[in-house]
Scaffold this motif. Structure first.
Motif, PDB file in Angstrom:
ATOM      1  N   GLU A   1       0.827  -1.203   0.000  1.00  7.22           N
ATOM      2  CA  GLU A   1       0.000   0.000   0.000  1.00  7.22           C
ATOM      3  C   GLU A   1       0.867   1.261   0.000  1.00  7.22           C
ATOM      4  OE1 GLU A   1      -2.417  -0.593   3.433  1.00  7.22           O
ATOM      5  OE2 GLU A   1      -3.762  -1.990   2.420  1.00  7.22           O
ATOM      6  N   GLN A   2       1.917   1.243   0.821  1.00  8.34           N
ATOM      7  CA  GLN A   2       2.813   2.397   0.887  1.00  8.34           C
ATOM      8  C   GLN A   2       3.549   2.600  -0.435  1.00  8.34           C
ATOM      9  OE1 GLN A   2       5.369   1.921   4.279  1.00  8.34           O
ATOM     10  NE2 GLN A   2       3.663   1.824   5.705  1.00  8.34           N
ATOM     11  N   SER A   3       3.941   1.504  -1.070  1.00  6.09           N
ATOM     12  CA  SER A   3       4.614   1.589  -2.363  1.00  6.09           C
ATOM     13  C   SER A   3       3.696   2.207  -3.413  1.00  6.09           C
ATOM     14  CB  SER A   3       5.074   0.205  -2.805  1.00  6.09           C
ATOM     15  OG  SER A   3       5.701   0.268  -4.045  1.00  6.09           O
ATOM     16  N   SER A   4       2.445   1.809  -3.390  1.00  9.10           N
ATOM     17  CA  SER A   4       1.470   2.371  -4.316  1.00  9.10           C
ATOM     18  C   SER A   4       1.302   3.872  -4.085  1.00  9.10           C
ATOM     19  CB  SER A   4       0.127   1.662  -4.153  1.00  9.10           C
ATOM     20  OG  SER A   4      -0.841   2.230  -4.985  1.00  9.10           O
ATOM     21  N   GLU A   5       1.258   4.259  -2.842  1.00 10.42           N
ATOM     22  CA  GLU A   5       1.145   5.686  -2.492  1.00 10.42           C
ATOM     23  C   GLU A   5       2.368   6.461  -2.992  1.00 10.42           C
ATOM     24  OE1 GLU A   5      -0.896   8.902  -0.665  1.00 10.42           O
ATOM     25  OE2 GLU A   5      -1.566   6.829  -0.846  1.00 10.42           O
ATOM     26  N   LEU A   6       3.552   5.898  -2.799  1.00 12.42           N
ATOM     27  CA  LEU A   6       4.772   6.554  -3.257  1.00 12.42           C
ATOM     28  C   LEU A   6       4.777   6.710  -4.774  1.00 12.42           C
ATOM     29  CD1 LEU A   6       7.499   4.847  -1.034  1.00 12.42           C
ATOM     30  CD2 LEU A   6       6.722   7.214  -0.911  1.00 12.42           C
ATOM     31  N   MET A   7       4.294   5.698  -5.498  1.00 12.81           N
ATOM     32  CA  MET A   7       4.260   5.788  -6.954  1.00 12.81           C
ATOM     33  C   MET A   7       3.296   6.877  -7.425  1.00 12.81           C
ATOM     34  SD  MET A   7       6.633   3.989  -8.036  1.00 12.81           S
ATOM     35  CE  MET A   7       6.315   4.172  -9.775  1.00 12.81           C
ATOM     36  N   GLY A   8       2.245   7.128  -6.672  1.00  6.64           N
ATOM     37  CA  GLY A   8       1.357   8.241  -6.980  1.00  6.64           C
ATOM     38  C   GLY A   8       2.084   9.570  -6.859  1.00  6.64           C
ATOM     39  N   TYR A   9       2.924   9.692  -5.838  1.00  7.74           N
ATOM     40  CA  TYR A   9       3.715  10.910  -5.669  1.00  7.74           C
ATOM     41  C   TYR A   9       4.754  11.040  -6.789  1.00  7.74           C
ATOM     42  CZ  TYR A   9       1.709  11.072  -0.975  1.00  7.74           C
ATOM     43  OH  TYR A   9       0.844  11.117   0.088  1.00  7.74           O
ATOM     44  N   VAL A  10       5.329   9.914  -7.189  1.00  8.40           N
ATOM     45  CA  VAL A  10       6.295   9.918  -8.294  1.00  8.40           C
ATOM     46  C   VAL A  10       5.630  10.463  -9.558  1.00  8.40           C
ATOM     47  CG1 VAL A  10       7.586   8.425  -9.876  1.00  8.40           C
ATOM     48  CG2 VAL A  10       7.768   8.078  -7.409  1.00  8.40           C
ATOM     49  N   ARG A  11       4.438   9.984  -9.832  1.00  8.59           N
ATOM     50  CA  ARG A  11       3.699  10.435 -11.012  1.00  8.59           C
ATOM     51  C   ARG A  11       3.455  11.950 -10.949  1.00  8.59           C
ATOM     52  NH1 ARG A  11      -1.517  11.531 -12.142  1.00  8.59           N
ATOM     53  NH2 ARG A  11      -2.219  11.170 -14.265  1.00  8.59           N
ATOM     54  N   GLU A  12       3.012  12.410  -9.804  1.00  4.60           N
ATOM     55  CA  GLU A  12       2.722  13.839  -9.645  1.00  4.60           C
ATOM     56  C   GLU A  12       3.991  14.687  -9.782  1.00  4.60           C
ATOM     57  OE1 GLU A  12       0.266  17.107  -9.150  1.00  4.60           O
ATOM     58  OE2 GLU A  12      -0.333  15.011  -9.364  1.00  4.60           O
ATOM     59  N   LEU A  13       5.081  14.255  -9.144  1.00  3.50           N
ATOM     60  CA  LEU A  13       6.340  14.991  -9.243  1.00  3.50           C
ATOM     61  C   LEU A  13       6.843  15.048 -10.683  1.00  3.50           C
ATOM     62  CD1 LEU A  13       8.332  13.733  -6.135  1.00  3.50           C
ATOM     63  CD2 LEU A  13       7.734  16.100  -6.633  1.00  3.50           C
ATOM     64  N   THR A  14       6.688  13.951 -11.400  1.00  2.00           N
ATOM     65  CA  THR A  14       7.145  13.902 -12.789  1.00  2.00           C
ATOM     66  C   THR A  14       6.347  14.869 -13.658  1.00  2.00           C
ATOM     67  OG1 THR A  14       7.788  11.594 -12.508  1.00  2.00           O
ATOM     68  CG2 THR A  14       7.559  12.387 -14.754  1.00  2.00           C
ATOM     69  N   ILE A  15       5.040  14.840 -13.526  1.00  2.00           N
ATOM     70  CA  ILE A  15       4.191  15.718 -14.334  1.00  2.00           C
ATOM     71  C   ILE A  15       4.477  17.186 -14.022  1.00  2.00           C
ATOM     72  CG2 ILE A  15       1.809  16.470 -14.706  1.00  2.00           C
ATOM     73  CD1 ILE A  15       1.014  13.495 -14.375  1.00  2.00           C
ATOM     74  N   VAL A  16       4.515  17.533 -12.758  1.00  2.00           N
ATOM     75  CA  VAL A  16       4.772  18.931 -12.375  1.00  2.00           C
ATOM     76  C   VAL A  16       6.174  19.356 -12.807  1.00  2.00           C
ATOM     77  CG1 VAL A  16       5.035  20.499 -10.414  1.00  2.00           C
ATOM     78  CG2 VAL A  16       3.116  18.912 -10.479  1.00  2.00           C
ATOM     79  N   GLY A  17       7.142  18.475 -12.619  1.00  2.00           N
ATOM     80  CA  GLY A  17       8.510  18.794 -13.024  1.00  2.00           C
ATOM     81  C   GLY A  17       8.634  19.051 -14.508  1.00  2.00           C
ATOM     82  N   LEU A  18       7.942  18.256 -15.317  1.00  2.00           N
ATOM     83  CA  LEU A  18       7.979  18.454 -16.764  1.00  2.00           C
ATOM     84  C   LEU A  18       7.233  19.714 -17.186  1.00  2.00           C
ATOM     85  CD1 LEU A  18       7.462  14.799 -18.010  1.00  2.00           C
ATOM     86  CD2 LEU A  18       9.511  16.193 -18.289  1.00  2.00           C
ATOM     87  N   MET A  19       6.047  19.899 -16.646  1.00  2.00           N
ATOM     88  CA  MET A  19       5.227  21.048 -17.049  1.00  2.00           C
ATOM     89  C   MET A  19       5.840  22.379 -16.609  1.00  2.00           C
ATOM     90  SD  MET A  19       2.921  19.630 -18.770  1.00  2.00           S
ATOM     91  CE  MET A  19       1.474  20.600 -18.996  1.00  2.00           C
ATOM     92  N   ASP A  20       6.422  22.406 -15.428  1.00  4.12           N
ATOM     93  CA  ASP A  20       7.009  23.644 -14.893  1.00  4.12           C
ATOM     94  C   ASP A  20       8.500  23.766 -15.185  1.00  4.12           C
ATOM     95  OD1 ASP A  20       4.496  24.146 -13.897  1.00  4.12           O
ATOM     96  OD2 ASP A  20       4.995  23.633 -11.817  1.00  4.12           O
ATOM     97  N   GLU A  21       9.042  22.802 -15.925  1.00  3.23           N
ATOM     98  CA  GLU A  21      10.470  22.770 -16.252  1.00  3.23           C
ATOM     99  C   GLU A  21      11.341  22.874 -14.998  1.00  3.23           C
ATOM    100  OE1 GLU A  21      11.409  25.535 -19.364  1.00  3.23           O
ATOM    101  OE2 GLU A  21       9.800  24.783 -20.646  1.00  3.23           O
ATOM    102  N   LYS A  22      11.071  21.985 -14.065  1.00  2.00           N
ATOM    103  CA  LYS A  22      11.826  21.938 -12.813  1.00  2.00           C
ATOM    104  C   LYS A  22      12.524  20.582 -12.705  1.00  2.00           C
ATOM    105  CE  LYS A  22       8.916  25.133 -10.284  1.00  2.00           C
ATOM    106  NZ  LYS A  22       8.093  25.346  -9.099  1.00  2.00           N
ATOM    107  N   PRO A  23      13.766  20.513 -13.154  1.00  2.69           N
ATOM    108  CA  PRO A  23      14.483  19.234 -13.142  1.00  2.69           C
ATOM    109  C   PRO A  23      14.686  18.652 -11.742  1.00  2.69           C
ATOM    110  CG  PRO A  23      15.944  21.020 -13.820  1.00  2.69           C
ATOM    111  CD  PRO A  23      14.567  21.587 -13.720  1.00  2.69           C
ATOM    112  N   MET A  24      14.717  19.498 -10.727  1.00  3.00           N
ATOM    113  CA  MET A  24      14.880  18.984  -9.357  1.00  3.00           C
ATOM    114  C   MET A  24      13.710  18.085  -8.969  1.00  3.00           C
ATOM    115  SD  MET A  24      17.718  20.055  -7.939  1.00  3.00           S
ATOM    116  CE  MET A  24      17.516  20.246  -6.198  1.00  3.00           C
ATOM    117  N   MET A  25      12.511  18.410  -9.436  1.00  2.28           N
ATOM    118  CA  MET A  25      11.343  17.588  -9.126  1.00  2.28           C
ATOM    119  C   MET A  25      11.416  16.250  -9.856  1.00  2.28           C
ATOM    120  SD  MET A  25       8.298  20.365  -8.981  1.00  2.28           S
ATOM    121  CE  MET A  25       7.265  19.577  -7.762  1.00  2.28           C
ATOM    122  N   ILE A  26      11.968  16.271 -11.057  1.00  2.00           N
ATOM    123  CA  ILE A  26      12.117  15.022 -11.812  1.00  2.00           C
ATOM    124  C   ILE A  26      13.143  14.126 -11.127  1.00  2.00           C
ATOM    125  CG2 ILE A  26      12.789  14.036 -14.033  1.00  2.00           C
ATOM    126  CD1 ILE A  26      11.654  16.652 -15.295  1.00  2.00           C
TER     127      ILE A  26
END
Length: 73
Positions: A25-50
């Protein structure tokens, strides 16, 4: 090179207890955060988030691998 090591064992799941389900369950939750960080990092051009998403995904994978091993033992 990061100042920390993601491969160090910090936890261990064992068959027969509820840690395996909780770890999955915790792994699934972390992967949700990974997805969100990736999308925001790409859209806002923030490589630190990626990069944060990259390290967080490694943690989620380690957690899932450990849970799988715990269920097999």
């Amino acid at each position: 090179m990061p100042p920390f090591c993601l491969t160090a064992v910090r936890w261990r799941t064992h068959k027969g207890n509820k840690q395996c389900k909780s770890a999955r369950e915790q792994s699934s939750e972390l992967m949700g955060y990974v997805r969100e960080l990736t999308i925001v990092g790409l859209m806002d051009e923030k490589p630190m988030m990626i990069w944060a998403a990259h390290y967080l995904s490694a943690l989620a994978k380690a957690l899932m691998d450990d849970a799988e091993l715990g269920m097999m033992c």
